[in-house]
Design a protein around this motif. Structure first.
Motif, PDB file in Angstrom:
ATOM      1  N   ALA A  55       0.816  -1.210   0.000  1.00 50.38           N
ATOM      2  CA  ALA A  55       0.000   0.000   0.000  1.00 50.38           C
ATOM      3  C   ALA A  55       0.852   1.263   0.000  1.00 50.38           C
ATOM      4  O   ALA A  55       0.508   2.258  -0.651  1.00 50.38           O
ATOM      5  N   ARG A  56       1.960   1.229   0.727  1.00 47.53           N
ATOM      6  CA  ARG A  56       2.756   2.451   0.898  1.00 47.53           C
ATOM      7  C   ARG A  56       3.799   2.631  -0.190  1.00 47.53           C
ATOM      8  O   ARG A  56       4.064   3.747  -0.647  1.00 47.53           O
ATOM      9  N   LEU A  57       4.413   1.516  -0.627  1.00 45.87           N
ATOM     10  CA  LEU A  57       5.495   1.599  -1.603  1.00 45.87           C
ATOM     11  C   LEU A  57       5.158   0.993  -2.955  1.00 45.87           C
ATOM     12  O   LEU A  57       5.849   1.255  -3.935  1.00 45.87           O
ATOM     13  N   GLY A  58       4.120   0.157  -3.001  1.00 46.67           N
ATOM     14  CA  GLY A  58       3.797  -0.529  -4.247  1.00 46.67           C
ATOM     15  C   GLY A  58       4.839  -1.557  -4.634  1.00 46.67           C
ATOM     16  O   GLY A  58       5.045  -1.822  -5.820  1.00 46.67           O
ATOM     17  N   THR A  59       5.493  -2.152  -3.633  1.00 48.71           N
ATOM     18  CA  THR A  59       6.566  -3.108  -3.882  1.00 48.71           C
ATOM     19  C   THR A  59       6.299  -4.408  -3.136  1.00 48.71           C
ATOM     20  O   THR A  59       5.441  -4.468  -2.251  1.00 48.71           O
ATOM     21  N   PRO A  60       7.060  -5.461  -3.454  1.00 50.37           N
ATOM     22  CA  PRO A  60       6.947  -6.712  -2.694  1.00 50.37           C
ATOM     23  C   PRO A  60       7.488  -6.553  -1.273  1.00 50.37           C
ATOM     24  O   PRO A  60       8.205  -5.589  -0.962  1.00 50.37           O
ATOM     25  N   ASP A  61       7.184  -7.528  -0.441  1.00 47.69           N
ATOM     26  CA  ASP A  61       7.630  -7.532   0.949  1.00 47.69           C
ATOM     27  C   ASP A  61       9.039  -8.106   1.013  1.00 47.69           C
ATOM     28  O   ASP A  61       9.249  -9.290   1.302  1.00 47.69           O
ATOM     29  N   LEU A  62      10.023  -7.253   0.763  1.00 46.41           N
ATOM     30  CA  LEU A  62      11.427  -7.671   0.721  1.00 46.41           C
ATOM     31  C   LEU A  62      12.293  -6.809   1.627  1.00 46.41           C
ATOM     32  O   LEU A  62      13.443  -6.505   1.334  1.00 46.41           O
ATOM     33  N   GLY A  63      11.708  -6.378   2.742  1.00 45.50           N
ATOM     34  CA  GLY A  63      12.462  -5.597   3.710  1.00 45.50           C
ATOM     35  C   GLY A  63      12.691  -4.160   3.323  1.00 45.50           C
ATOM     36  O   GLY A  63      13.648  -3.533   3.802  1.00 45.50           O
ATOM     37  N   LEU A  64      11.824  -3.599   2.487  1.00 40.66           N
ATOM     38  CA  LEU A  64      12.025  -2.240   1.993  1.00 40.66           C
ATOM     39  C   LEU A  64      11.440  -1.166   2.907  1.00 40.66           C
ATOM     40  O   LEU A  64      11.836  -0.008   2.835  1.00 40.66           O
ATOM     41  N   MET A  65      10.503  -1.534   3.755  1.00 40.39           N
ATOM     42  CA  MET A  65       9.916  -0.558   4.678  1.00 40.39           C
ATOM     43  C   MET A  65      10.861  -0.326   5.852  1.00 40.39           C
ATOM     44  O   MET A  65      11.398  -1.266   6.436  1.00 40.39           O
TER      45      MET A  65
END
Length: 295
Positions: A55-65
C-alpha cells in the motif's frame, strides 16, 4: 469515533485472549482497511507487513519498509479504528538498541501486540523461497531484548516470537526454535510460512502453549476453518492477505471496465453513501459544525 484503541489496545487484547477461544484477525494494509475490519465485526486487526509495503510503496515484501515507516503505518491504523492492532515489526530493525526503540515506538503508537521474526536483514515475506535465518541463539537474544525493553517502559504490549524456519529447515527445527523463543518471556509463539494442513497439524501437535497461525488465501492450509484451528489449540488466526487480495481484485475489475468502456461500472457494489459510512463522515461534520459560524 471513540479513540479507545489508542488508549488501551494492549489491555483489551490481553483480556480477550484471557477469555479463551480463537481470535480471528484479518490483515489491514492501511487505516481504511482497519476501519473496514472493524465494521465487519472483527475483534482485532493485523497490520500486515506485506500489505503495508504494497500500500505504501507498491513493492513486494522484501524488507524495503523502514522502522519509522512501519511504526507510522501502525499509528495511523490505531487512530483510525477502535480495535486492538497486532503489528508486524519484522526483525526489529537492527541490534538491541534498535529493538528497544522499535518496542518503544510501537507501544507509544498504541499498538496492542507485535511480532519479531528470526530472519536476517533484509528480510522477505515468509511465503517466499530464499528465507535466510539468524542462528537460534541470536534470535533468542533478539526476543530477550524486546521483553526487557517492554518491561523497562512498563508497557503491556503483547510480544509474539515468530520463526520462519518451517520452509527452509523443516517442521522439527521450526518447533525447536519456537520452544526456545517461548522461554524468553514472550506471550505468544508463531511459526510462519505454513502452506498445508499437515504443517498446521504438526505445529499444533508439537507446540504447547499459546500460539499464532497465519493462513494465506489459496493455500491448502487456508481450507481449515476457524473452529478447526481452535480445536488444535491456536489462540490467534491471522488472515493477512484476504482484504488486500480482495481490494486488488475489486479495484482491478473496476478500472478494467472504465478503460474498456469509458464509464465506471454500472453495478458498483459501493457508492458514495457507503464510503461516507466507512470513513464516518457524519461524526466528523458534526464536530466541525459545533465551531462554525452561521454568519
Amino acid at each position: 469515533m471513540r479513540q479507545t484503541g489508542l488508549l488501551n489496545g494492549a489491555a483489551r487484547l490481553r483480556a480477550r485472549l484471557a477469555r479463551g477461544g480463537i481470535l480471528a484477525c484479518p490483515g489491514g494494509a492501511d487505516a481504511l482497511t482497519a476501519r473496514l475490519v472493524q465494521q465487519a465485526g472483527f475483534e482485532a486487526v493485523y497490520m500486515t507487513g506485506l500489505g503495508a509495503t504494497a500500500a505504501r510503496l507498491g513493492t513486494p515484501d522484501l524488507g524495503l519498509m523502514t522502522q519509522s515507516e512501519m511504526a507510522d503505518q501502525a499509528r495511523a491504523m490505531v487512530r483510525a479504528c477502535d480495535l486492538p492492532v497486532i503489528a508486524d515489526a519484522d526483525t526489529g530493525y537492527g541490534g538491541p538498541l534498535n529493538i528497544r526503540r522499535t518496542i518503544q515506538d510501537y507501544a507509544m503508537a498504541g499498538v496492542a501486540a507485535l511480532h519479531l521474526e528470526d530472519q536476517e536483514s533484509p528480510k522477505r515475506c515468509g511465503q517466499l523461497a530464499g528465507v535466510r535465518l539468524i542462528d537460534r541463539a541470536s534470535a533468542v537474544q533478539r526476543l530477550s531484548a524486546a521483553v526487557a525493553a517492554r518491561d523497562e517502559m512498563q508497557a503491556n504490549t503483547v510480544l509474539i516470537g515468530r520463526t520462519d524456519a518451517l520452509q527452509p529447515e523443516g517442521l522439527d527445527r521450526a518447533l525447536d526454535r519456537a520452544r526456545a523463543y517461548r522461554d524468553t518471556g514472550i506471550d505468544l509463539v508463531f511459526v510462519d510460512g505454513v502452506k498445508s494442513r499437515a504443517e498446521v497439524e504438526g505445529i499444533a501437535q508439537g507446540l504447547d502453549g499459546p500460539k499464532v497461525v497465519s493462513l494465506v488465501d489459496g493455500t491448502d492450509a487456508a481450507q481449515l476453518g476457524l473452529s478447526d484451528l481452535e480445536d488444535m489449540g491456536f489462540c490467534v488466526a491471522l488472515y493477512a492477505v484476504t482484504a488486500l487480495f480482495g481490494a486488488i481484485s475489486g479495484a482491478g475489475d473496476a478500472l478494467t471496465t472504465l478503460a474498456q468502456t469509458g464509464r465506471p461500472p454500472v453495478q458498483s457494489r459501493t457508492d458514495y453513501g457507503d464510503y461516507a459510512q466507512v470513513v464516518d463522515l457524519v461524526s466528523h461534520q458534526a464536530f466541525s459544525h459545533q465551531f462554525e459560524s452561521d454568519v
